[in-house]
Every structure is written in C-alpha cells, then in structure tokens.
Motif scaffolding. Structure first.
Motif, mmCIF file in Angstrom:
data_model
loop_
_atom_site.group_PDB
_atom_site.id
_atom_site.type_symbol
_atom_site.label_atom_id
_atom_site.label_comp_id
_atom_site.label_asym_id
_atom_site.label_seq_id
_atom_site.Cartn_x
_atom_site.Cartn_y
_atom_site.Cartn_z
ATOM 1 N N UNK A 82 21.543 -55.267 -50.898
ATOM 2 C CA UNK A 82 20.048 -56.116 -52.172
ATOM 3 C C UNK A 82 19.417 -56.029 -50.981
ATOM 4 N N UNK A 83 19.093 -56.839 -50.050
ATOM 5 C CA UNK A 83 18.227 -56.916 -48.907
ATOM 6 C C UNK A 83 19.067 -55.604 -47.572
ATOM 7 N N UNK A 84 17.846 -55.302 -46.768
ATOM 8 C CA UNK A 84 18.561 -54.244 -45.300
ATOM 9 C C UNK A 84 18.015 -53.316 -45.976
ATOM 10 N N UNK A 85 18.622 -52.616 -45.345
ATOM 11 C CA UNK A 85 17.668 -50.824 -45.284
ATOM 12 C C UNK A 85 19.067 -50.031 -45.442
ATOM 13 N N UNK A 86 19.353 -48.881 -45.617
ATOM 14 C CA UNK A 86 19.576 -47.562 -45.188
ATOM 15 C C UNK A 86 19.692 -48.027 -43.476
ATOM 16 N N UNK A 87 18.708 -47.705 -43.015
ATOM 17 C CA UNK A 87 18.640 -47.208 -41.821
ATOM 18 C C UNK A 87 19.440 -48.002 -40.651
ATOM 19 N N UNK A 88 19.422 -49.990 -41.315
ATOM 20 C CA UNK A 88 19.537 -51.090 -40.682
ATOM 21 C C UNK A 88 21.102 -50.747 -40.796
ATOM 22 N N UNK A 89 21.710 -50.110 -41.762
ATOM 23 C CA UNK A 89 22.948 -50.607 -41.896
ATOM 24 C C UNK A 89 24.026 -49.801 -40.706
ATOM 25 N N UNK A 90 23.443 -48.671 -40.789
ATOM 26 C CA UNK A 90 23.663 -47.887 -39.685
ATOM 27 C C UNK A 90 23.687 -48.206 -38.684
ATOM 28 N N UNK A 91 22.308 -48.446 -38.102
ATOM 29 C CA UNK A 91 22.245 -48.926 -36.643
ATOM 30 C C UNK A 91 22.847 -50.097 -36.564
ATOM 31 N N UNK A 92 23.770 -51.308 -37.792
ATOM 32 C CA UNK A 92 24.748 -52.649 -36.642
ATOM 33 C C UNK A 92 25.934 -51.915 -37.126
#
Length: 316
Positions: free
Chosen positions: A119-129
C-alpha cells in the motif's frame, strides 16, 4: 488433508488495536499479520480486511489485522515491535513514514521474519530495507496518469484535498497530478485533516477564495465524501471537474450520477490478499515472484460500473 473451512472473527488486543483473525483449523499452521497505518475511522480499509481474511481461509493459514486506532504512527511502530516479538511467519505492513517505521520493520526482518511492504512505500524502499517485495500502487505514477487524463479534458488548475498530508505517498499523488497537468502544485494542495466537517468547510473555503479552480482531486473516501457534501452545498456538484483516488460506496454513487468523473482503483483487496498467498507459498515451497506487484492504477468511470458497484467497499 487440511480443511479449508475457516471462521473469521473480531477481537480486541491488549494494545487496544483492532484484531481480525482468520484462524487455521490446525494450531501449527502458518501465521501472518498485516499492520496498517489506518485509523479505525477510515472505512476504505474494510476491503483490506476482507482481502486478508479471504486469503487466510483459502490458504488455510492464520491471519491478523492490526492498526493504531487513531492512526498514530508511533503507536503503529510499537505494534510492529509487538507483532515481531510474537514470532509470526510473516508480516505484511505499510510504510507510511520511513523515519518512524523503518526501524521496527528492519528489526523484524533482522530477526528472521519475512516482510512484504504493501500500500504505502515503494519497490525501491522495500528492497533497501530487505523486504521480500512491494505490493501496491506507484502513487506518483497514478497521480501523473490522472493529470494527463484531466489535461486532455481541458483542466489547467485544481484543488488537491489531502486528508493525510503526513504520509509522503499522499503528496506524491497531488504532485503527480500537477506534473501531469504541467503546472506547479504550489498552494493547490490543502491539508484537509480527517474530520469530515473540517474537510467540507476547507473545501468550500478554498473554492470560494479561488473561484476559477477547474477541478477537485481527492485522495480517498475520507476526503471524497465530505467534498461531495461541499459541492452539493455550494452548488458546484456536476459543474466542477471531480476526480478521486480509491473507491467506496459514495464515490461509486458519485461516478454513477455524473458528479465524479473517475475514481482511481488501486485494488486494496489485492494488496492484502496477494501477500498472504505469496508468503504462504514461499514458506511452503520456496517459490517467490521475481518482481514487485503493481495493484493499480486503474480508472473507473461510469462505463463498466456494474461489477465495481456490486463489490464497492467490500472487494473493490
């Protein structure tokens, strides 16, 4: 062979956050918890609750829905910590504010829990964390597509009614819309708050002070429903161009009656349903989709409303 029959129940947890469960018939089944940032007052999330409950039934796993009752993100961070400490097989969570939520989410991942951002966030942020993936709508892209559509309809100025301005994704929707139109966002975005009466009054005040505004953009039922009331009260309903993110019963009726031009469907049902299916298959068989999942955007207009109207607020 495990039964696929499940009961869905409502309960209250010690932290006072609502808990929706779809409990497995077997105590040793997988358990997945979805944590959202939504306050109890936001009816849009009922579709998310239905999505996770149905996935729990179909996959024969235990699922829970947790959220901070008032939408307080510090409370949400504590809930993520509590959920992680309970040792679920996986966590599905929104990333409404990186500064507040990234730490607890990283801690859960570091403890060995599989996490999917939704829902909120991004593919890039999901990968980063270190999350497995992201399931949701690219918000800026959705706003940009809406802006291009409105521009082709002759729109050059607008009011963006932002009811959750502390969430970066909401501003991305407004900014994308402005960029699609090819104009500056500037003061065309207002902090509307979440109180329906305040939202209605602020919309009416803005339109009174800016009578040449071509269009209104709302970001979901929380802001769309009071805006509908405002436009009915000031006599602009049906005369001003009105688009909105997300769907709900009043929004569908607004589209049907011609007051709302379109709604952008990010398919919240899929945002909850798919992560449960993905996590279950990953735990059981080691299989995982090779990419993130864009659940939207899709434009819903008066044409083809039949299916959407049937399931609005439930699965759409």
């Amino acid at each position: 062979m495990k039964s696929t029959v499940r009961k869905v129940a409502l309960a209250t947890v010690a932290a006072a956050a609502p808990l929706i469960t779809a409990a497995s018939a077997y105590a040793d089944g997988e358990r997945y918890v979805l944590v959202s940032h939504a306050p109890d007052s936001d009816s849009w999330w009922n579709t998310v609750k239905n999505g996770i409950a149905l996935a729990g039934e179909q996959m024969d796993v235990e699922v829970e829905y947790r959220n901070p009752p008032t939408g307080d993100l510090a409370d949400m961070a504590r809930i993520i910590d509590q959920v992680a400490a309970s040792g679920p097989d996986g966590i599905i969570t929104t990333l409404a504010d990186e500064d507040i939520l990234e730490g607890p989410i990283r801690n859960a991942i570091d403890s060995g829990i599989n996490v999917i951002i939704m829902n909120t966030g991004s593919p890039e942020k999901a990968r980063e964390i270190g999350a497995l993936m992201y399931v949701g709508q690219p918000e800026y892209d959705a706003g940009y597509a809406a802006g291009l559509r409105a521009k082709s309809d002759g729109i050059s100025s607008f009011l963006c009614v932002n009811h959750y301005i502390v969430q970066p994704a909401s501003t991305e929707r407004c900014q994308g819309f402005a960029d699609g139109l090819g104009v500056e966002l500037g003061n065309q975005m207002i902090d509307a708050g979440q109180d329906p009466s305040e939202i209605k009054n602020r919309v009416m005040a803005y339109l009174s002070s800016n009578p040449d505004t071509d269009a209104v953009l709302t970001l979901g039922p929380t802001s769309a429903n009071p805006t509908l009331l405002a436009l009915n009260e000031n006599g602009m309903a049906g005369d001003i161009y009105f688009g909105t993110f997300d769907l709900g019963g009043d929004i569908v009726e607004g589209i049907k009656s011609g007051i709302i031009e379109w709604g952008i469907d990010q398919q919240p049902f899929l945002q909850a349903y798919l992560p449960v299916v993905i996590l279950t298959n990953y735990d059981r068989y080691g299989v995982l989709p090779g990419n993130n999942v864009n659940s939207g955007p899709g434009f819903v207009t008066a044409e083809g409303l039949e299916k959407v109207e049937e399931f609005a607020g439930e699965y759409r």
